[in-house]
Every structure is written in structure tokens, then in C-alpha cells.
Write a protein that holds these residues in place. Sequence first.
Motif, PDB file in Angstrom:
ATOM      1  N   GLU A  30      94.683  57.362  28.186  1.00  0.00           N
ATOM      2  CA  GLU A  30      95.921  57.397  27.141  1.00  0.00           C
ATOM      3  C   GLU A  30      96.782  56.440  27.208  1.00  0.00           C
ATOM      4  O   GLU A  30      97.257  56.115  28.470  1.00  0.00           O
ATOM      5  CB  GLU A  30      96.532  58.905  27.141  1.00  0.00           C
ATOM      6  CG  GLU A  30      97.806  58.857  26.244  1.00  0.00           C
ATOM      7  CD  GLU A  30      97.941  58.484  25.004  1.00  0.00           C
ATOM      8  OE1 GLU A  30      96.975  58.880  24.289  1.00  0.00           O
ATOM      9  OE2 GLU A  30      98.754  57.728  24.652  1.00  0.00           O
ATOM     10  N   SER A  40     100.238  63.358  16.789  1.00  0.00           N
ATOM     11  CA  SER A  40      99.965  64.793  17.256  1.00  0.00           C
ATOM     12  C   SER A  40     101.105  65.185  17.701  1.00  0.00           C
ATOM     13  O   SER A  40     101.320  66.646  17.963  1.00  0.00           O
ATOM     14  CB  SER A  40      98.766  64.972  18.019  1.00  0.00           C
ATOM     15  OG  SER A  40      97.606  64.351  17.569  1.00  0.00           O
ATOM     16  N   GLY A 389      93.620  61.678   8.718  1.00  0.00           N
ATOM     17  CA  GLY A 389      94.561  61.623   7.877  1.00  0.00           C
ATOM     18  C   GLY A 389      95.587  62.832   7.792  1.00  0.00           C
ATOM     19  O   GLY A 389      96.180  63.021   9.000  1.00  0.00           O
TER      20      GLY A 389
HETATM   21  C1  LIG Z   1     104.315  64.674   9.275  1.00  0.00           C
HETATM   22  C2  LIG Z   1     103.104  64.881   9.594  1.00  0.00           C
HETATM   23  C3  LIG Z   1     102.552  66.428   9.447  1.00  0.00           C
HETATM   24  C4  LIG Z   1     101.327  66.533   9.515  1.00  0.00           C
HETATM   25  N1  LIG Z   1     100.868  68.045   9.260  1.00  0.00           N
HETATM   26  C5  LIG Z   1      99.576  68.279   9.425  1.00  0.00           C
HETATM   27  C6  LIG Z   1      99.053  69.664   9.509  1.00  0.00           C
HETATM   28  O1  LIG Z   1      99.996  70.516   9.326  1.00  0.00           O
HETATM   29  N2  LIG Z   1      97.799  70.001   9.773  1.00  0.00           N
HETATM   30  C7  LIG Z   1      97.114  68.979   9.956  1.00  0.00           C
HETATM   31  O2  LIG Z   1      95.827  69.484  10.277  1.00  0.00           O
HETATM   32  N3  LIG Z   1      97.428  67.742  10.335  1.00  0.00           N
HETATM   33  C8  LIG Z   1      98.657  67.485  10.073  1.00  0.00           C
HETATM   34  N4  LIG Z   1      98.925  66.122  10.093  1.00  0.00           N
HETATM   35  C9  LIG Z   1      98.011  65.121  10.727  1.00  0.00           C
HETATM   36  C10 LIG Z   1      97.880  64.976  12.057  1.00  0.00           C
HETATM   37  O3  LIG Z   1      98.812  65.054  12.915  1.00  0.00           O
HETATM   38  C11 LIG Z   1      96.901  63.692  12.538  1.00  0.00           C
HETATM   39  O4  LIG Z   1      95.530  63.476  11.608  1.00  0.00           O
HETATM   40  C12 LIG Z   1      96.522  64.002  13.802  1.00  0.00           C
HETATM   41  O5  LIG Z   1      97.599  63.956  14.844  1.00  0.00           O
HETATM   42  C13 LIG Z   1      95.815  62.674  14.351  1.00  0.00           C
HETATM   43  O6  LIG Z   1      95.474  62.848  15.800  1.00  0.00           O
HETATM   44  P1  LIG Z   1      94.874  61.487  16.649  1.00  0.00           P
HETATM   45  O7  LIG Z   1      94.339  62.204  17.932  1.00  0.00           O
HETATM   46  O8  LIG Z   1      93.797  60.909  15.736  1.00  0.00           O
HETATM   47  O9  LIG Z   1      96.205  60.518  16.552  1.00  0.00           O
HETATM   48  P2  LIG Z   1      96.932  60.427  17.670  1.00  0.00           P
HETATM   49  O10 LIG Z   1      97.732  61.704  17.842  1.00  0.00           O
HETATM   50  O11 LIG Z   1      97.907  59.243  17.042  1.00  0.00           O
HETATM   51  O12 LIG Z   1      96.393  60.031  18.867  1.00  0.00           O
HETATM   52  C14 LIG Z   1      96.002  58.680  19.178  1.00  0.00           C
HETATM   53  C15 LIG Z   1      96.231  58.423  20.755  1.00  0.00           C
HETATM   54  O13 LIG Z   1      95.671  57.336  20.999  1.00  0.00           O
HETATM   55  C16 LIG Z   1      96.615  56.706  21.894  1.00  0.00           C
HETATM   56  N5  LIG Z   1      96.074  55.403  22.025  1.00  0.00           N
HETATM   57  C17 LIG Z   1      96.397  54.442  20.806  1.00  0.00           C
HETATM   58  N6  LIG Z   1      95.598  53.090  20.983  1.00  0.00           N
HETATM   59  C18 LIG Z   1      95.212  53.002  22.292  1.00  0.00           C
HETATM   60  C19 LIG Z   1      94.666  52.400  23.373  1.00  0.00           C
HETATM   61  N7  LIG Z   1      94.540  51.019  23.155  1.00  0.00           N
HETATM   62  N8  LIG Z   1      94.506  52.642  24.691  1.00  0.00           N
HETATM   63  C20 LIG Z   1      94.721  54.052  25.011  1.00  0.00           C
HETATM   64  N9  LIG Z   1      95.275  55.135  24.061  1.00  0.00           N
HETATM   65  C21 LIG Z   1      95.460  54.588  23.073  1.00  0.00           C
HETATM   66  C22 LIG Z   1      97.828  56.888  21.526  1.00  0.00           C
HETATM   67  O14 LIG Z   1      98.883  56.511  22.457  1.00  0.00           O
HETATM   68  C23 LIG Z   1      97.686  58.281  21.005  1.00  0.00           C
HETATM   69  O15 LIG Z   1      98.213  59.224  21.954  1.00  0.00           O
HETATM   70  C24 LIG Z   1     100.459  65.893  10.032  1.00  0.00           C
HETATM   71  C25 LIG Z   1     100.811  64.384   9.920  1.00  0.00           C
HETATM   72  C26 LIG Z   1     102.069  63.911   9.762  1.00  0.00           C
HETATM   73  C27 LIG Z   1     102.462  62.532  10.069  1.00  0.00           C
END
Ligand SMILES: Cc1cc2nc3c(=O)[nH]c(=O)nc-3n(C[C@H](O)[C@H](O)[C@H](O)COP(=O)(O)OP(=O)(O)OC[C@H]3O[C@@H](n4cnc5c(N)ncnc54)[C@H](O)[C@@H]3O)c2cc1C
Length: 429
Positions: A30, A40, A389
Motif C-alpha cells: 500500500e 474506501s 465505481g
Molecule cells: C462518496 C462515495 C460513496 C460511496 N458509497 C458506496 C457505497 O455505499 N457502497 C459501495 O459499494 N461503494 C460505495 N462507493 C464506492 C467504493 O467506495 C469504491 O468503489 C471502493 O472504495 C474502491 O475500492 P478500491 O480498493 O478499488 O480503491 P481504493 O480504496 O482507492 O484503494 C486503492 C488503494 O491503492 C493504493 N495505491 C494506489 N496506487 C498505488 C501504488 N502505486 N502502490 C501501492 N498502492 C497504491 C491507494 O493508496 C489506495 O489505498 C462510494 C464511493 C464514494 C466516493
Amino acid sequence: MRIIVVGGGIIGATTAHACLRHGHDVTLLEAGHELASVTSFANGGQIAVSESAPWSQPGMPMKMLMRSWRGDAPFRLRLRADPAQWRWLLAFLSNSRAGPHRAGKLRNLALARYSLACLHQTRAELGNDFSYDDRQKGILQLIPAAAQTHAMQRDVDEMAARGGSVSWLSPDETSDVEPALASAVARGLLAGAVWGQTDESGDARLFVARLVAQLTERYSDARFCVRCDTPITGLVKGDCDIRGVMSGEKYIEADRVILAAGLQTRDLLAPLGVRVPMYGVKGYSITIPLDDDISAPETSLTDLKNRLVMSRLGQRLRVAGFAEIGMRPDVEPVRVATMMTRIGELFPDLPLDGDLSPWVGFRPMTPDGAPLIGPVAGTKGLFMNTGHGPLGWTFSHGAAQIIADLVSGKTPSTEFQGFAPDRAMMATV
Ligand SMILES: Cc1cc2nc3c(=O)[nH]c(=O)nc-3n(C[C@H](O)[C@H](O)[C@H](O)COP(=O)(O)OP(=O)(O)OC[C@H]3O[C@@H](n4cnc5c(N)ncnc54)[C@H](O)[C@@H]3O)c2cc1C
């Protein structure tokens, strides 16, 4: 196999867990100082099977343009001189036709259901003490008085016909399910609700922290290792297969690499010539601290007036919403004020004068509303699990199981072809 998972959000953490269950050694890398500190961090908290349809749907492009300049508009679009934005919007437009939307709705519903079943398995595995301010009380979609409900009625009937646990509630039935809405019902603010009875809610960030803490306790360092403050700066490729990753000068070797870096997955794949059709759609949340004696909703809610979602997270109420394309990452006071106004209307007793921790995040969205789960073409051993998304929390457990199966050479026990990264890339090139 030695597997590196890049990204410690909800998708990376659940992916790491699923790979451990398949018997692999896992390193979770991370970039940030803490896990789940990007998208998240403070999302709406909903596990929303009953609201899993893609946002690309007939009428949506018009909704995005209408009232786009107003601070209280649910959707806002600012066009920029950015070819990536234009490519994404054109593909979104194309996916908003009735045919693709209908196919996408069924595909997403199947994944959301599968994911909920996987979450139940995870809870059973982790034991009764495992909690993340979760609630299994369903989601009520609140229908404002005088709203047009024909299209919604059709969707509810269709979902019920497919075995979904959704039902249509009168205003009185709505306040029977959620007594905190009694005052709003008495004041005639609601025409009723659609109740997704098997939907759930919980704090995704807390889930990640507690899951990873349990896994760290359960597995030796050799089997499971988590490294924060480790930004991955490059992928190391042999002739045609993945060898590992670079973090600055440091080389970390692996047999397989899974990219779960949210929006940043685009930047990691760009040097390999892979264009990931994802765009960041901005959203907001506030978190209202609650006193013991305050009557606040227990059931998760989606208020269709401004498309705000509300989830009770322990002694907090999370309120989230808005979809903005092309906006900067700052908190606009008018958005926070819109959320507070609507909360004040629905729940006049809730205290809104404390610190509401306003937050913005960017949903990693594909133009067809389906995540990208599968191998990256051209590099053997390289996979991605991203692009979830607005539904990353909802899809996370199922997506993790699918990617762990694919990495292990197994056929997932649910439909997965519709999430193959190739399909979306071809659609936007
Ligand atoms: C306002 C809002 C409300 C939402 N409500 C809901 C809901 O009610 N229900 C639902 O199902 N979804 C909801 N979502 C969507 C959901 O939050 C996201 O789809 C989800 O958090 C995506 O998770 P992720 O792990 O893909 O991304 P992230 O949480 O962004 O995690 C990606 C991680 O990768 C790390 N990273 C990036 N680049 C690198 C790198 N080069 N090297 C190492 N680490 C790296 C980042 O630091 C980050 O920690 C909502 C989103 C928003 C914005």
C-alpha cells in the motif's frame, strides 16, 4: 505461489484474503501510511444488491447535463480539454442505451448477489466477534412525495420476479420498518419506499483494518505480509511474463501480481501500453456523531430526492452522495450544506452542529459500470481487480473470490466473462 497485491483499499484487502484462502503466500503493498485511506475511507457504507444497476442508463446523460451548474444537483459535469474524459464520456453515452444497460443490470445483479453470499462466508469464517459497525437491516430507497414511480415499479417487479427480496412499501409501512422516519412520513415528505430486505451496511474502512489485523494474527510472516508506505513505481516484466514490482529502487519478486490500486491502476499499466478505461467520479460524505439518546435511522437509506445514501455506523450516521465529473478534489461548502439541509428535513432532531468530517472521494468508474476483473492481456501472471465505481464495497467480496480463482487457474463459480478487462478496453479504443 507468491502473490503481490498492489493497493490496500477494500478491493486489495479482500483480494489478499481470498488468495490466502486459496493457499497462496500474499504480500499486500500500500502506498499510503494506512490501509483504506483513499476511496474506501468514508464511503456510503451500503452493500446494495438492490441498487446494483450501472449508472449508464437511458436518460442519465441528460440528467448529468440538466442543472449541472447548481450546487444541489445530484450529478454535475464539467467538460475539460482532456481526451481521456471525452473518450470515457462517449463510451458512457454508448453504454447508456437501453440494450447495454439491460445487459449490465443483470450482470451487476448477479455479481452483487454472489458478493453478498461471499461476505456471509467471510463473516462465518471470522467468527461472531468480527464486526465493522455492520447492520443487516436492508436498504430503504425513499421515494419523495409526488415522484414519478413507473420506471421504478417496473424495476422492482423485475427484480422480484428474478427472486430478489425487494418490496414496495406505503408511507406507513416505511415508518414501521424505520421508526426514525415517522416524523418525515407524518409531514407528508415521502410517498413510500422500496425495501431491499437482504441489503446490508457497514464501515468498509473498519472492515479492512479488522480483517487485515485478523489475517496478520492468523498467518505467519512468510504467508502474509502487509507493507504500508510502499508505493509501487513500476512493474517488472520478463519476455512476456510478470516477475515482480519496483518500489523506488527496491525490487520485490512474485509469481503473480494483482493490481487493486483503484484509479492509480491506470498509471501502473500505462507504461505497458495498456489503456484502462476508468475515470474518477467525485462524491462527498459527511459523518454525523450521534448521542446515545438520539433517534437516528438504523436501516440504511437512499433518499431519491438528492440521491443521498445514509448508513448507521455504530454511533455515527454516514451520509454520502453526488456524482461529479471533471471537478477538482476540494470540498465545496454548498455540497455539504445540501446534505445537511436534507438531513435536517428528514430527521429534525439530529445534531448537525459538531464536526461532520466532510470528505471527498473519486469512484473508479468504467463506462459500462462493470468492474475490471481478470488477466491483463500481453503479460502472463499480471491481473487486475479494479473499476468498481460506486459499488466497490458491494462487489468486493465476490470480485476477490473471482480474481483468486482466476489467478489459481480455477473457473469461478459465478459468471465472470462480463468483467474481463479486455471487453471494456476494446469498447473505448
Ligand atoms: C462518496 C462515495 C460513496 C460511496 N458509497 C458506496 C457505497 O455505499 N457502497 C459501495 O459499494 N461503494 C460505495 N462507493 C464506492 C467504493 O467506495 C469504491 O468503489 C471502493 O472504495 C474502491 O475500492 P478500491 O480498493 O478499488 O480503491 P481504493 O480504496 O482507492 O484503494 C486503492 C488503494 O491503492 C493504493 N495505491 C494506489 N496506487 C498505488 C501504488 N502505486 N502502490 C501501492 N498502492 C497504491 C491507494 O493508496 C489506495 O489505498 C462510494 C464511493 C464514494 C466516493
